[in-house]
Design a protein around this motif. Structure first.
Motif, PDB file in Angstrom:
ATOM      1  N   PHE A  79       0.940  -1.073  -0.013  1.00 49.13           N
ATOM      2  CA  PHE A  79      -0.058  -0.125  -0.053  1.00 49.13           C
ATOM      3  C   PHE A  79       0.780   1.321   0.155  1.00 49.13           C
ATOM      4  CE2 PHE A  79      -1.970   3.427   2.449  1.00 49.13           C
ATOM      5  CZ  PHE A  79      -3.394   3.486   1.694  1.00 49.13           C
ATOM      6  N   VAL A  80       0.410   2.143  -0.927  1.00 48.32           N
ATOM      7  CA  VAL A  80       1.348   3.398  -0.966  1.00 48.32           C
ATOM      8  C   VAL A  80       0.483   4.537  -0.768  1.00 48.32           C
ATOM      9  CG1 VAL A  80       3.333   2.394  -1.877  1.00 48.32           C
ATOM     10  CG2 VAL A  80       1.838   3.413  -3.470  1.00 48.32           C
ATOM     11  N   ARG A  81       0.996   5.595  -0.377  1.00 48.13           N
ATOM     12  CA  ARG A  81      -0.020   6.960  -0.356  1.00 48.13           C
ATOM     13  C   ARG A  81       0.926   8.157  -0.769  1.00 48.13           C
ATOM     14  NH1 ARG A  81      -3.907   7.023   4.342  1.00 48.13           N
ATOM     15  NH2 ARG A  81      -1.871   6.984   5.364  1.00 48.13           N
ATOM     16  N   GLU A  82       0.402   8.953  -1.596  1.00 56.29           N
ATOM     17  CA  GLU A  82       1.415  10.072  -2.153  1.00 56.29           C
ATOM     18  C   GLU A  82       0.590  11.082  -2.556  1.00 56.29           C
ATOM     19  OE1 GLU A  82       4.417   9.984  -5.261  1.00 56.29           O
ATOM     20  OE2 GLU A  82       5.722   9.919  -3.465  1.00 56.29           O
ATOM     21  N   ASP A  83       0.723  12.325  -2.246  1.00 60.65           N
ATOM     22  CA  ASP A  83      -0.190  13.564  -2.682  1.00 60.65           C
ATOM     23  C   ASP A  83      -1.829  13.527  -2.724  1.00 60.65           C
ATOM     24  OD1 ASP A  83       2.489  14.835  -2.993  1.00 60.65           O
ATOM     25  OD2 ASP A  83       2.586  14.368  -4.994  1.00 60.65           O
ATOM     26  N   GLY A  84      -2.214  12.914  -1.899  1.00 57.75           N
ATOM     27  CA  GLY A  84      -3.683  12.546  -1.793  1.00 57.75           C
ATOM     28  C   GLY A  84      -4.090  11.462  -2.419  1.00 57.75           C
ATOM     29  N   SER A  85      -3.187  10.482  -3.141  1.00 58.77           N
ATOM     30  CA  SER A  85      -3.730   9.487  -3.690  1.00 58.77           C
ATOM     31  C   SER A  85      -3.194   8.368  -3.108  1.00 58.77           C
ATOM     32  CB  SER A  85      -3.254   9.428  -5.573  1.00 58.77           C
ATOM     33  OG  SER A  85      -3.483  10.789  -6.126  1.00 58.77           O
ATOM     34  N   ALA A  86      -3.960   7.264  -3.271  1.00 60.99           N
ATOM     35  CA  ALA A  86      -3.422   5.932  -2.683  1.00 60.99           C
ATOM     36  C   ALA A  86      -3.581   4.731  -3.745  1.00 60.99           C
ATOM     37  CB  ALA A  86      -4.414   5.617  -1.671  1.00 60.99           C
ATOM     38  N   ALA A  87      -2.621   3.792  -3.728  1.00 58.79           N
ATOM     39  CA  ALA A  87      -2.831   2.736  -4.586  1.00 58.79           C
ATOM     40  C   ALA A  87      -2.538   1.388  -3.738  1.00 58.79           C
ATOM     41  CB  ALA A  87      -1.967   2.949  -5.790  1.00 58.79           C
ATOM     42  N   VAL A  88      -2.669   0.235  -4.446  1.00 55.85           N
ATOM     43  CA  VAL A  88      -2.278  -0.982  -3.719  1.00 55.85           C
ATOM     44  C   VAL A  88      -1.659  -1.890  -5.071  1.00 55.85           C
ATOM     45  CG1 VAL A  88      -3.261  -3.140  -3.218  1.00 55.85           C
ATOM     46  CG2 VAL A  88      -4.168  -1.406  -1.886  1.00 55.85           C
ATOM     47  N   GLN A  89      -0.527  -2.376  -4.728  1.00 55.75           N
ATOM     48  CA  GLN A  89       0.056  -3.236  -5.814  1.00 55.75           C
ATOM     49  C   GLN A  89       0.165  -4.713  -5.280  1.00 55.75           C
ATOM     50  OE1 GLN A  89       1.871  -2.002  -8.512  1.00 55.75           O
ATOM     51  NE2 GLN A  89       2.199  -3.882  -9.229  1.00 55.75           N
ATOM     52  N   MET A  90      -0.082  -5.602  -6.249  1.00 59.26           N
ATOM     53  CA  MET A  90       0.019  -6.875  -5.804  1.00 59.26           C
ATOM     54  C   MET A  90       0.815  -7.565  -6.788  1.00 59.26           C
ATOM     55  SD  MET A  90      -4.221  -8.155  -4.959  1.00 59.26           S
ATOM     56  CE  MET A  90      -3.618  -9.806  -4.550  1.00 59.26           C
ATOM     57  N   PHE A  91       1.546  -8.580  -6.179  1.00 58.20           N
ATOM     58  CA  PHE A  91       2.299  -9.511  -7.039  1.00 58.20           C
ATOM     59  C   PHE A  91       1.615 -10.936  -6.728  1.00 58.20           C
ATOM     60  CE2 PHE A  91       6.584  -7.052  -6.343  1.00 58.20           C
ATOM     61  CZ  PHE A  91       6.415  -6.394  -7.414  1.00 58.20           C
ATOM     62  N   TYR A  92       1.499 -11.688  -7.810  1.00 61.35           N
ATOM     63  CA  TYR A  92       1.120 -12.934  -7.783  1.00 61.35           C
ATOM     64  C   TYR A  92       2.326 -14.077  -8.030  1.00 61.35           C
ATOM     65  CZ  TYR A  92      -3.159 -10.368  -8.880  1.00 61.35           C
ATOM     66  OH  TYR A  92      -4.078  -9.402  -8.544  1.00 61.35           O
ATOM     67  N   ILE A  93       2.735 -14.623  -7.104  1.00 63.76           N
ATOM     68  CA  ILE A  93       3.682 -15.615  -6.881  1.00 63.76           C
ATOM     69  C   ILE A  93       3.038 -16.988  -6.902  1.00 63.76           C
ATOM     70  CG2 ILE A  93       5.852 -16.365  -5.806  1.00 63.76           C
ATOM     71  CD1 ILE A  93       5.940 -13.353  -4.775  1.00 63.76           C
ATOM     72  N   ARG A  94       3.628 -17.672  -7.863  1.00 68.11           N
ATOM     73  CA  ARG A  94       3.055 -19.325  -8.065  1.00 68.11           C
ATOM     74  C   ARG A  94       4.297 -20.255  -8.099  1.00 68.11           C
ATOM     75  NH1 ARG A  94      -0.358 -16.456  -6.037  1.00 68.11           N
ATOM     76  NH2 ARG A  94      -2.366 -16.161  -6.657  1.00 68.11           N
ATOM     77  N   GLY A  95       4.337 -20.900  -7.190  1.00 66.01           N
ATOM     78  CA  GLY A  95       5.613 -21.864  -7.254  1.00 66.01           C
ATOM     79  C   GLY A  95       6.591 -21.310  -7.321  1.00 66.01           C
ATOM     80  N   GLY A  96       6.828 -20.297  -6.442  1.00 66.17           N
ATOM     81  CA  GLY A  96       8.259 -19.538  -6.678  1.00 66.17           C
ATOM     82  C   GLY A  96       8.309 -18.574  -7.714  1.00 66.17           C
ATOM     83  N   LYS A  97       7.521 -18.426  -8.679  1.00 64.82           N
ATOM     84  CA  LYS A  97       7.703 -17.636  -9.750  1.00 64.82           C
ATOM     85  C   LYS A  97       6.642 -16.421  -9.719  1.00 64.82           C
ATOM     86  CE  LYS A  97       9.771 -20.758 -13.220  1.00 64.82           C
ATOM     87  NZ  LYS A  97       9.574 -21.357 -14.331  1.00 64.82           N
ATOM     88  N   LEU A  98       7.116 -15.172 -10.189  1.00 65.48           N
ATOM     89  CA  LEU A  98       6.346 -14.261 -10.126  1.00 65.48           C
ATOM     90  C   LEU A  98       5.427 -14.127 -11.575  1.00 65.48           C
ATOM     91  CD1 LEU A  98       5.184 -11.277  -9.347  1.00 65.48           C
ATOM     92  CD2 LEU A  98       7.188 -10.402 -10.342  1.00 65.48           C
ATOM     93  N   ILE A  99       4.243 -14.480 -11.467  1.00 62.62           N
ATOM     94  CA  ILE A  99       3.563 -14.889 -12.797  1.00 62.62           C
ATOM     95  C   ILE A  99       2.920 -13.690 -13.202  1.00 62.62           C
ATOM     96  CG2 ILE A  99       3.412 -17.223 -12.229  1.00 62.62           C
ATOM     97  CD1 ILE A  99       0.270 -16.632 -11.777  1.00 62.62           C
ATOM     98  N   GLY A 100       2.529 -12.576 -12.364  1.00 62.25           N
ATOM     99  CA  GLY A 100       1.881 -11.167 -12.803  1.00 62.25           C
ATOM    100  C   GLY A 100       1.797 -10.454 -11.816  1.00 62.25           C
ATOM    101  N   GLN A 101       1.335  -9.157 -12.156  1.00 58.70           N
ATOM    102  CA  GLN A 101       1.090  -8.135 -10.891  1.00 58.70           C
ATOM    103  C   GLN A 101       0.015  -7.508 -11.419  1.00 58.70           C
ATOM    104  OE1 GLN A 101       3.702  -4.870 -11.002  1.00 58.70           O
ATOM    105  NE2 GLN A 101       5.084  -5.922 -12.388  1.00 58.70           N
ATOM    106  N   ASN A 102      -0.558  -6.630 -10.587  1.00 60.30           N
ATOM    107  CA  ASN A 102      -1.681  -5.525 -10.959  1.00 60.30           C
ATOM    108  C   ASN A 102      -1.595  -4.395  -9.742  1.00 60.30           C
ATOM    109  OD1 ASN A 102      -3.906  -4.789 -12.169  1.00 60.30           O
ATOM    110  ND2 ASN A 102      -5.209  -6.284 -11.632  1.00 60.30           N
ATOM    111  N   HIS A 103      -2.300  -3.459 -10.104  1.00 61.52           N
ATOM    112  CA  HIS A 103      -2.488  -2.356  -9.198  1.00 61.52           C
ATOM    113  C   HIS A 103      -3.690  -1.843  -9.267  1.00 61.52           C
ATOM    114  CE1 HIS A 103      -1.413   0.029 -13.007  1.00 61.52           C
ATOM    115  NE2 HIS A 103      -2.010   1.258 -12.540  1.00 61.52           N
ATOM    116  N   PHE A 104      -3.983  -1.306  -8.060  1.00 61.22           N
ATOM    117  CA  PHE A 104      -5.413  -0.639  -7.916  1.00 61.22           C
ATOM    118  C   PHE A 104      -5.306   0.707  -7.221  1.00 61.22           C
ATOM    119  CE2 PHE A 104      -5.279  -5.310  -7.671  1.00 61.22           C
ATOM    120  CZ  PHE A 104      -6.233  -5.911  -8.196  1.00 61.22           C
TER     121      PHE A 104
END
Length: 419
Positions: free
Chosen positions: A62-87
């Motif tokens: 979770f991060v917040r800066e200048d009045g905006s906030a966002a969540v970043q997700m990493f999806y790790i499956r079997g030890g490998k980063l298979i994707g990410q997304n931010h909201f």
């Protein structure tokens, strides 16, 4: 591109195209290209081994800066980063508690998530950790751990996600600044070309659509500060027509009805335009100007003629040619195309309803009034076909006999389709 090791070139080209699309105010294309870039980056990320532990993890930052906030997700499956997304989070500005925001996000995200991992790494402690963990365990059907790492590889994963979230926020703000800058430039260029005293902050564009001399409709789309304001769009069924196309006359009717409603204080039309744009040439422009004169209004009006993309002004012998690469031209083209799309969509909707009514009139006991009531209640033939006999009978104006006839009509149609 990937197999021959040219993935960086692919990404560079996609980013160039996205930047160009944004500069031309083609934001829908820019968004599609952004999604393609994210997809390519995710393909590349699948090659990265993040952890020697062969577990499935979701990393949330979770991060917040200048009045905006966002969540970043990493999806790790079997030890490998298979994707990410931010909201981007609404209502999680400077005054909101970060851990509460994370907790609410976790509860909302996993409500509909297709997959629950073995471990969820969070940036901070949440008040309902044990309750959320038990809920996730019931959804997964096996053990789920919620962890707030303070050191080691897991902590580095959370910190890496936080860095990405900050980057995503900055990119989002940069895109917004670029959009506002380009839009402001487009409005200034348009004001200069039309000799307006100031940039038109609210532009309304009108178009007419019909097909084979039926379903005559008009559309009004709105651009506010260079952005399409879809909640302000309005549509009109043409009242005055002789069953043949007469675009200027119909433009005059639609513009007159809209502005009259605004003058009368009708809530949906209280905002008045700084500029009226019509899809068409001198005939349509003169018709819109006549509507304005009739109402005693002095609102600038112009038309965008399709063939050479020239701006047509009332009482001006020569059209205005915007430079081919100008932001103003991109803007008026985008507004005109949106008015055209919106008008056609409404016309197609009305044609579909007319065809539905025609089909219903074949059923004994169903006349125009009952057909209209059925369409209002169910919206489409497909939904009527799925309805029970009781649901059909409950429709206003229907009786049991008519409902039975309609129900049987749909069952007979199913038999015909199967045959």
């Amino acid at each position: 591109g990937f197999l021959s090791g040219r993935q960086e070139n692919v990404l560079r080209d996609l980013r160039r195209q996205m930047t160009q699309a944004a500069e031309e105010l083609r934001f829908e294309r820019a968004a599609r290209l952004r999604d393609q870039i994210m997809a390519v980056e995710q393909v590349l990320e699948r090659q990265k081994v993040i952890s020697a532990r062969m577990v499935d993890q979701d990393v949330i930052a979770f991060v917040r800066e200048d009045g905006s906030a966002a969540v970043q997700m990493f999806y790790i499956r079997g030890g490998k980063l298979i994707g990410q997304n931010h909201f981007v989070l609404e209502g999680a500005g400077e005054d909101a508690d970060a851990c509460e925001a994370v907790q609410e996000f976790v509860k909302q995200y996993y409500q509909t998530a297709a997959e629950i991992p073995q471990e969820v790494l969070l940036p901070c402690d949440i008040a309902e950790a044990s309750i959320v963990q038990a809920w996730l365990r019931s959804r997964r059907g096996s053990k789920v751990e919620i962890t707030v790492p303070v050191r080691g590889d897991k902590r580095r994963l959370v910190e890496m996600a936080q860095e990405n979230a900050l980057h995503a926020l900055e990119q989002m703000r940069a895109e917004m600044r670029a959009r506002l800058s380009n839009a402001d430039r487009a409005l200034r260029e348009l004001a200069e070309a039309l000799r307006l005293p100031e940039p038109p902050r609210r532009i309304e564009c009108y178009d007419i659509s019909n097909f084979q001399s039926e379903a005559f409709v008009g559309s009004m789309v709105v651009c506010e500060n260079g952005e399409m304001a879809k909640s302000e769009y309005r549509r009109f069924r043409i009242r005055m027509h002789q069953d043949h196309p007469d675009d200027p006359r119909m433009i005059r009717e639609v513009v007159s009805r809209r502005l009259s409603a605004g003058l009368e204080g009708e809530a949906r039309f209280t905002k008045m335009p700084d500029l009226i744009l019509v899809d068409g040439g001198q005939g349509q422009v003169s018709a819109a100007a006549a509507a304005l004169d009739e109402l005693g209004l002095a609102i600038p009006v112009c038309g965008l003629a399709k063939r050479f993309e020239l701006l047509i002004l009332p009482d001006e012998p020569e059209p205005v040619a915007l430079p081919r690469n100008s932001q103003a031209l991109y803007l008026v083209q985008r507004i005109r195309d949106e008015a055209h799309r919106f008008a056609n969509a409404y016309r197609i909707l009305l044609q579909g309803k007319k065809q539905t009514r025609s089909a219903l009139l074949e059923v004994p006991g169903i006349g125009p009034t009952r057909a209209r009531a059925l369409i209002r209640k169910f919206g489409s033939v497909a939904r009527m076909r799925e309805a029970t006999l009781e649901e059909l009978a409950e429709c206003p104006g229907m009786n049991r006999k008519a409902a039975e006839a309609l129900y049987q009509y749909f069952r007979d149609a199913e038999v015909r389709e199967e045959a």
